[in-house]
Design an enzyme around this catalytic site. Structure first.
Site, PDB file in Angstrom:
ATOM      1  N   GLY A   1      -1.647 124.619  -0.869  1.00  0.00           N
ATOM      2  CA  GLY A   1      -0.501 125.185  -0.292  1.00  0.00           C
ATOM      3  C   GLY A   1      -0.495 125.378   1.318  1.00  0.00           C
ATOM      4  O   GLY A   1      -1.275 124.752   1.932  1.00  0.00           O
ATOM      5  N   CYS A   2       0.738 125.632   1.692  1.00  0.00           N
ATOM      6  CA  CYS A   2       0.986 125.681   3.252  1.00  0.00           C
ATOM      7  C   CYS A   2      -0.036 126.587   4.056  1.00  0.00           C
ATOM      8  O   CYS A   2      -0.702 125.871   4.869  1.00  0.00           O
ATOM      9  CB  CYS A   2       2.288 125.828   3.482  1.00  0.00           C
ATOM     10  SG  CYS A   2       2.863 127.479   2.855  1.00  0.00           S
ATOM     11  N   PHE A   3      -0.004 127.849   3.758  1.00  0.00           N
ATOM     12  CA  PHE A   3      -0.985 128.863   4.287  1.00  0.00           C
ATOM     13  C   PHE A   3      -2.397 128.529   4.071  1.00  0.00           C
ATOM     14  O   PHE A   3      -3.058 128.452   4.988  1.00  0.00           O
ATOM     15  CB  PHE A   3      -0.926 130.089   3.822  1.00  0.00           C
ATOM     16  CG  PHE A   3       0.202 131.194   4.533  1.00  0.00           C
ATOM     17  CD1 PHE A   3       0.101 131.058   5.925  1.00  0.00           C
ATOM     18  CD2 PHE A   3       1.131 132.085   3.875  1.00  0.00           C
ATOM     19  CE1 PHE A   3       1.157 131.943   6.438  1.00  0.00           C
ATOM     20  CE2 PHE A   3       1.971 132.776   4.353  1.00  0.00           C
ATOM     21  CZ  PHE A   3       1.921 132.670   5.914  1.00  0.00           C
TER      22      PHE A   3
ATOM     23  N   CYS B   1      -3.215 125.446   6.624  1.00  0.00           N
ATOM     24  CA  CYS B   1      -3.438 126.064   8.161  1.00  0.00           C
ATOM     25  C   CYS B   1      -4.645 126.630   8.217  1.00  0.00           C
ATOM     26  O   CYS B   1      -5.500 126.544   9.228  1.00  0.00           O
ATOM     27  CB  CYS B   1      -2.289 126.657   8.526  1.00  0.00           C
ATOM     28  SG  CYS B   1      -2.064 127.129   9.976  1.00  0.00           S
TER      29      CYS B   1
END
Length: 325
Positions: free
Chosen positions: A134-136, A139
């Site tokens: 996932g994106c979060f 990061c």
């Protein structure tokens, strides 16, 4: 040349995948599946593709493509694979959260590998099925992986991260509608975001033990794309020791960059990069991490995984410049 197919072709991540594949020297785009747009030109939905392709969406699937990208809404990849069969030689890269957790990684005999190349590069190279992170989660993990590998995440971890409107997907909603989002800022799913599970599993596997509690506050920003995370936790060493730790961990990671300068999102938007900077305050280490949610947080990482699977250079098709100006 390998042939690629995309399912769920009308969304933001699919649009970025199409752009990346069309500029990749080793891949051709065989089909883009979308039942609601079948027959329409790709650029009728993804306007930035005007002049790049005359290809159209289709409602038929080639079951023999070399690589299949699933860009479906969370929970829909499972149903799609139950209703559609592909060649045993077809590699599948899923961009939803259906197969990211250990408990979901085996699906009808398919073993999905969590596709974070900076941790699992060798496993990805041998994999047939990839659960794209996932994106979060991407990061935040980049901000914490070196500490987990050094067994230094025993204390609580405080995370505040803000994502752009594209993180909500292409379908309009009350909180992605321009008049609401513009000049606005809000918190959602505090302490309960769905990406916490995959973050925790990766960190605990690296640390070899349970980490401190992940206290995550996700925010909606009034910009289109990008994620900026501020993370802090206890750290007994000096700032120089922390920088050395991060530099050593990411020495073979072509897209993760440690900098002494302040990080900003324009450094990474439109790229597959992650930019990280570190600050020591008392006994706390503050970590800034920034990525493009649609690229390193989704489609760019999917292409990176594809490159590893097929033996291409990891950076092939991903040498992109940020839109700083």
């Amino acid at each position: 040349m390998i042939k690629a197919g995309i399912v769920g072709g009308a969304g933001y991540t699919a649009g970025e995948l199409i752009r990346l594949i069309n500029n990749h020297s080793k891949v051709t785009l065989d089909f883009v599946y979308s039942t609601s747009n079948a027959g329409n030109k790709l650029y009728a939905v993804h306007a930035d593709l005007l002049g790049d392709t005359e290809q159209s969406f289709t409602d038929t699937i080639n079951a023999d493509v070399d690589v299949l990208f699933l860009c479906l809404g969370h929970g829909n990849s499972t149903a799609f694979l139950q209703n559609n069969t592909f060649s045993d030689a077809t590699r599948i890269i899923d961009l939803s959260n259906d197969f990211r957790l250990n408990a979901d990684a085996n699906f009808e005999g398919k073993d999905f590998v969590y596709g974070l190349p900076e941790v699992s590069k060798e496993e990805i190279k041998k994999a047939n099925y990839i659960a794209n992170p996932g994106c979060f989660a991407t990061c935040i993990q980049f901000g914490l992986l070196p500490l987990a590998a050094a067994k230094k995440l025993g204390n609580d971890i405080h995370i505040n991260a803000t994502t752009g409107a594209t993180g909500a997907g292409v379908s309009p909603s009350a909180t992605s509608h321009f008049p609401w989002r513009d000049n606005n800022f809000s918190v959602y799913k505090p302490f309960t975001h769905q990406h916490l599970g995959e973050i925790g599993e990766t960190l605990e596997a690296l640390q070899g033990a349970k980490t401190g509690e992940l206290l995550f506050i996700p925010n909606r920003g009034n910009f289109s794309r990008g994620i900026f995370a501020s993370i802090y936790t206890k750290f007994e060493g000096t700032l120089e020791e922390a920088k050395a730790l991060y530099s050593e961990f990411y020495k073979d990671a072509p897209f993760v960059h440690i900098t002494d300068a302040p990080v900003n999102m324009k450094q990474v938007v439109n790229t597959n990069k992650c930019a990280i900077s570190l600050i020591k305050h008392g006994d706390n280490l503050l970590i800034y991490s920034a990525i493009d949610n649609l690229l390193k947080g989704a489609s760019g990482q999917a292409i990176q995984n594809m490159n590893l699977i097929f033996g291409y250079e990891e950076t092939e098709g991903l040498n992109l410049k940020g839109t700083a100006f």
